[in-house]
Design a protein around this motif. Structure first.
Motif, PDB file in Angstrom:
ATOM      1  N   ILE A  35      -3.511   8.821  14.091  1.00 11.30           N
ATOM      2  CA  ILE A  35      -2.535   9.871  14.588  1.00 11.30           C
ATOM      3  C   ILE A  35      -2.415  11.139  13.624  1.00 11.30           C
ATOM      4  O   ILE A  35      -2.850  12.328  14.196  1.00 11.30           O
ATOM      5  N   PHE A  36      -2.480  11.030  12.426  1.00 14.14           N
ATOM      6  CA  PHE A  36      -2.913  12.096  11.354  1.00 14.14           C
ATOM      7  C   PHE A  36      -3.484  11.672  10.280  1.00 14.14           C
ATOM      8  O   PHE A  36      -3.771  10.209   9.979  1.00 14.14           O
ATOM      9  N   SER A  37      -4.055  12.318   9.696  1.00 14.52           N
ATOM     10  CA  SER A  37      -5.044  12.030   8.310  1.00 14.52           C
ATOM     11  C   SER A  37      -4.037  12.133   7.177  1.00 14.52           C
ATOM     12  O   SER A  37      -3.083  12.971   7.075  1.00 14.52           O
ATOM     13  N   PRO A  38      -4.239  11.244   6.013  1.00 13.09           N
ATOM     14  CA  PRO A  38      -3.634  11.441   4.985  1.00 13.09           C
ATOM     15  C   PRO A  38      -3.788  12.591   4.050  1.00 13.09           C
ATOM     16  O   PRO A  38      -4.849  13.100   4.336  1.00 13.09           O
ATOM     17  N   VAL A  68       4.537   6.415  -0.557  1.00  5.81           N
ATOM     18  CA  VAL A  68       4.818   6.924   0.861  1.00  5.81           C
ATOM     19  C   VAL A  68       5.594   5.923   1.647  1.00  5.81           C
ATOM     20  O   VAL A  68       5.642   4.611   1.066  1.00  5.81           O
ATOM     21  N   SER A  69       6.139   6.146   2.977  1.00  2.00           N
ATOM     22  CA  SER A  69       6.633   5.125   3.785  1.00  2.00           C
ATOM     23  C   SER A  69       5.609   4.354   4.356  1.00  2.00           C
ATOM     24  O   SER A  69       4.379   4.894   4.665  1.00  2.00           O
ATOM     25  N   VAL A  84       0.766  -1.378  -0.056  1.00  2.17           N
ATOM     26  CA  VAL A  84      -0.077   0.058  -0.228  1.00  2.17           C
ATOM     27  C   VAL A  84       0.699   1.109  -0.103  1.00  2.17           C
ATOM     28  O   VAL A  84       0.564   2.327  -0.791  1.00  2.17           O
ATOM     29  N   ALA A  85       2.032   1.147   1.024  1.00  3.86           N
ATOM     30  CA  ALA A  85       3.109   2.302   0.797  1.00  3.86           C
ATOM     31  C   ALA A  85       3.373   2.648  -0.549  1.00  3.86           C
ATOM     32  O   ALA A  85       3.516   3.980  -1.002  1.00  3.86           O
TER      33      ALA A  85
END
Length: 73
Positions: free
Chosen positions: A40-43, A28-29, A22-23
């Motif tokens: 924790i954060f949204s994409p 992304v990592s 998926v990364a």
């Protein structure tokens, strides 16, 4: 909203075969994928839309079924 992102990512992992896949698909990592799954954060918006596109292209049922649940062929 974090729950929606986590569900989309979980489904993407099922489709592509893992967090690393998926990364790679999203560019992304794997750490970003894990952070987004935990809420924790949204994409970013462009990543979210890429996820939606991936899921929209896939059948809603099990792999190998059409959206109506029919087997291809």
């Amino acid at each position: 909203m974090a729950e929606l992102h986590a569900r989309l990512l979980e489904r993407a992992i099922e489709i592509l075969g893992g967090e690393e896949e998926v990364a790679g698909y999203l560019g992304v990592s794997p750490g970003h994928v894990r952070i987004w799954m935990r809420g924790i954060f949204s994409p970013p918006g462009d990543v979210f839309l890429k996820l939606v596109d991936l899921l929209n292209e896939m059948p809603a049922g099990r792999p190998g079924e059409s959206r109506r649940g029919e087997r291809p062929g």
